[in-house]
Design a protein around this motif. Structure first.
Motif, PDB file in Angstrom:
ATOM      1  N   PRO A 138       3.085   2.654  18.506  1.00 46.76           N
ATOM      2  CA  PRO A 138       2.706   4.068  18.701  1.00 46.76           C
ATOM      3  C   PRO A 138       3.519   5.049  17.854  1.00 46.76           C
ATOM      4  N   ARG A 139       4.756   4.649  17.495  1.00 40.90           N
ATOM      5  CA  ARG A 139       5.603   5.569  16.716  1.00 40.90           C
ATOM      6  C   ARG A 139       5.085   5.791  15.305  1.00 40.90           C
ATOM      7  N   LEU A 140       4.242   4.872  14.846  1.00 37.11           N
ATOM      8  CA  LEU A 140       3.786   4.960  13.456  1.00 37.11           C
ATOM      9  C   LEU A 140       2.367   5.504  13.309  1.00 37.11           C
ATOM     10  N   VAL A 141       1.660   5.624  14.417  1.00 42.68           N
ATOM     11  CA  VAL A 141       0.249   6.020  14.335  1.00 42.68           C
ATOM     12  C   VAL A 141       0.101   7.361  13.603  1.00 42.68           C
ATOM     13  N   THR A 142       0.837   8.365  14.054  1.00 48.06           N
ATOM     14  CA  THR A 142       0.711   9.692  13.447  1.00 48.06           C
ATOM     15  C   THR A 142       1.278   9.735  12.027  1.00 48.06           C
ATOM     16  N   PRO A 143       2.507   9.189  11.794  1.00 44.16           N
ATOM     17  CA  PRO A 143       3.035   9.233  10.416  1.00 44.16           C
ATOM     18  C   PRO A 143       2.151   8.524   9.390  1.00 44.16           C
ATOM     19  N   VAL A 144       1.600   7.368   9.756  1.00 43.46           N
ATOM     20  CA  VAL A 144       0.787   6.629   8.787  1.00 43.46           C
ATOM     21  C   VAL A 144      -0.482   7.421   8.457  1.00 43.46           C
ATOM     22  N   ASN A 145      -1.110   7.981   9.482  1.00 40.36           N
ATOM     23  CA  ASN A 145      -2.333   8.749   9.220  1.00 40.36           C
ATOM     24  C   ASN A 145      -2.033  10.032   8.452  1.00 40.36           C
ATOM     25  N   ALA A 146      -0.870  10.641   8.726  1.00 39.08           N
ATOM     26  CA  ALA A 146      -0.490  11.841   7.969  1.00 39.08           C
ATOM     27  C   ALA A 146      -0.268  11.488   6.500  1.00 39.08           C
ATOM     28  N   TRP A 147       0.348  10.351   6.254  1.00 36.11           N
ATOM     29  CA  TRP A 147       0.589   9.900   4.868  1.00 36.11           C
ATOM     30  C   TRP A 147      -0.735   9.657   4.149  1.00 36.11           C
ATOM     31  N   MET A 148      -1.685   9.040   4.847  1.00 37.97           N
ATOM     32  CA  MET A 148      -3.001   8.838   4.231  1.00 37.97           C
ATOM     33  C   MET A 148      -3.615  10.197   3.880  1.00 37.97           C
ATOM     34  N   GLY A 149      -3.379  11.182   4.753  1.00 40.37           N
ATOM     35  CA  GLY A 149      -3.894  12.531   4.493  1.00 40.37           C
ATOM     36  C   GLY A 149      -3.289  13.137   3.242  1.00 40.37           C
ATOM     37  N   THR A 150      -1.985  12.930   3.033  1.00 40.19           N
ATOM     38  CA  THR A 150      -1.339  13.484   1.831  1.00 40.19           C
ATOM     39  C   THR A 150      -1.924  12.867   0.568  1.00 40.19           C
ATOM     40  N   ARG A 151      -2.536  11.699   0.702  1.00 37.67           N
ATOM     41  CA  ARG A 151      -3.156  11.036  -0.455  1.00 37.67           C
ATOM     42  C   ARG A 151      -4.629  11.416  -0.611  1.00 37.67           C
ATOM     43  N   GLY A 152      -5.088  12.332   0.214  1.00 39.62           N
ATOM     44  CA  GLY A 152      -6.476  12.776   0.110  1.00 39.62           C
ATOM     45  C   GLY A 152      -7.472  11.774   0.666  1.00 39.62           C
ATOM     46  N   LEU A 153      -7.011  10.896   1.559  1.00 38.08           N
ATOM     47  CA  LEU A 153      -7.892   9.817   2.034  1.00 38.08           C
ATOM     48  C   LEU A 153      -8.418  10.038   3.455  1.00 38.08           C
ATOM     49  N   THR A 154      -8.080  11.173   4.059  1.00 37.56           N
ATOM     50  CA  THR A 154      -8.585  11.432   5.409  1.00 37.56           C
ATOM     51  C   THR A 154     -10.112  11.362   5.422  1.00 37.56           C
ATOM     52  N   GLY A 155     -10.634  10.579   6.343  1.00 39.63           N
ATOM     53  CA  GLY A 155     -12.083  10.440   6.461  1.00 39.63           C
ATOM     54  C   GLY A 155     -12.691   9.461   5.481  1.00 39.63           C
ATOM     55  N   LYS A 156     -11.852   8.842   4.647  1.00 44.55           N
ATOM     56  CA  LYS A 156     -12.376   7.945   3.608  1.00 44.55           C
ATOM     57  C   LYS A 156     -11.908   6.501   3.782  1.00 44.55           C
ATOM     58  N   PHE A 157     -11.344   6.192   4.954  1.00 43.07           N
ATOM     59  CA  PHE A 157     -10.881   4.811   5.142  1.00 43.07           C
ATOM     60  C   PHE A 157     -11.240   4.303   6.531  1.00 43.07           C
ATOM     61  N   SER A 158     -11.459   2.978   6.595  1.00 43.02           N
ATOM     62  CA  SER A 158     -11.556   2.310   7.884  1.00 43.02           C
ATOM     63  C   SER A 158     -10.149   1.872   8.259  1.00 43.02           C
ATOM     64  N   GLN A 159      -9.970   1.499   9.515  1.00 45.70           N
ATOM     65  CA  GLN A 159      -8.606   1.199   9.957  1.00 45.70           C
ATOM     66  C   GLN A 159      -8.590  -0.024  10.856  1.00 45.70           C
ATOM     67  N   PHE A 160      -7.660  -0.940  10.561  1.00 45.85           N
ATOM     68  CA  PHE A 160      -7.466  -2.118  11.402  1.00 45.85           C
ATOM     69  C   PHE A 160      -6.013  -2.131  11.832  1.00 45.85           C
ATOM     70  N   ALA A 161      -5.785  -1.984  13.125  1.00 43.71           N
ATOM     71  CA  ALA A 161      -4.420  -1.984  13.653  1.00 43.71           C
ATOM     72  C   ALA A 161      -4.166  -3.291  14.391  1.00 43.71           C
ATOM     73  N   ILE A 162      -3.090  -3.960  14.020  1.00 48.40           N
ATOM     74  CA  ILE A 162      -2.727  -5.244  14.639  1.00 48.40           C
ATOM     75  C   ILE A 162      -1.200  -5.334  14.616  1.00 48.40           C
ATOM     76  N   ALA A 163      -0.627  -5.893  15.649  1.00 49.25           N
ATOM     77  CA  ALA A 163       0.832  -5.958  15.738  1.00 49.25           C
ATOM     78  C   ALA A 163       1.411  -6.586  14.480  1.00 49.25           C
ATOM     79  N   GLY A 164       2.297  -5.849  13.814  1.00 54.17           N
ATOM     80  CA  GLY A 164       2.955  -6.353  12.606  1.00 54.17           C
ATOM     81  C   GLY A 164       2.265  -5.971  11.308  1.00 54.17           C
ATOM     82  N   ALA A 165       1.052  -5.443  11.380  1.00 54.31           N
ATOM     83  CA  ALA A 165       0.250  -5.152  10.167  1.00 54.31           C
ATOM     84  C   ALA A 165       0.117  -6.445   9.344  1.00 54.31           C
ATOM     85  N   PRO A 166       0.607  -6.552   8.101  1.00 57.23           N
ATOM     86  CA  PRO A 166       0.444  -7.831   7.389  1.00 57.23           C
ATOM     87  C   PRO A 166       1.075  -9.017   8.136  1.00 57.23           C
TER      88      PRO A 166
END
Ligand SMILES: [Zn+2]
Length: 177
Positions: free
Chosen positions: A53-81
């Motif tokens: 939960p600590r990373l949900v907002t920062p990661v999405n905000a970072w995607m926003g700074t890259r101009g990708l808001t609304g342009k990506f699908s998202q898969f959340a899984i413990a550990g990511a890779p």
């Protein structure tokens, strides 16, 4: 008078809008540089993130700074890779690859952006507490895991671009080579 002017408005505007609409459609279909999803949107990426939960907002905000808001699908899984390649989570792997395949088919994405993070509990479960005990150890771990992820992605979806990073809890991210 009101009705007349309103009818006159329709009479002169509709054909113009119609022509512009048809021209616009034809032009965008002809010039479109990238594949579009069924809804007509040109999506870019699938974001692979941890469930922390600590990373949900920062990661999405970072995607926003890259101009990708609304342009990506998202898969959340413990550990990511980590959740996609660690032997400890073998039962999860298929779910990711199947969802990635679905997103390619449905959203015509062309890239995966994998964001791991520091102090990841899932990484400690999969590889032991020592693996994230120091910043150096966790950088080494996540770099290795991202390499394994890239290798697996190249086998399964060779046409996709990929990039990845390791985000600190304050939202700062270091990109993997
Ligand atoms: Zn995590």
């Amino acid at each position: 008078m009101t009705m007349l002017s309103s009818r006159r408005g329709c009479a002169c505007c509709l054909p113009t809008l119609g022509r512009r609409g048809i021209f616009g459609l034809a032009a965008s279909a002809f010039l479109a540089p990238m594949a579009r999803a069924e809804d007509g949107t040109a999506y870019d990426s699938m974001l692979l993130t941890c469930i922390d939960p600590r990373l949900v907002t920062p990661v999405n905000a970072w995607m926003g700074t890259r101009g990708l808001t609304g342009k990506f699908s998202q898969f959340a899984i413990a550990g990511a890779p980590v959740g996609v390649v660690a032997p400890a989570f073998a039962a999860w792997h298929t779910a990711f690859w199947d969802n990635l395949g679905a997103s390619i088919q449905l959203h015509k994405i062309t890239r995966v952006i994998a964001v791991a993070h520091r102090d990841c509990g899932a990484a400690a479960i999969a590889y032991g507490d020592a693996s994230i005990a120091t910043p150096e150890a966790e950088t080494a771990l996540h770099t290795r895991v991202y390499g394994e992820f890239k290798t697996e992605l190249a086998k399964r979806q060779p046409s996709l671009r990929v990039e990845g990073g390791l985000m600190a809890l304050d939202g700062k991210i270091e990109m993997f080579a």
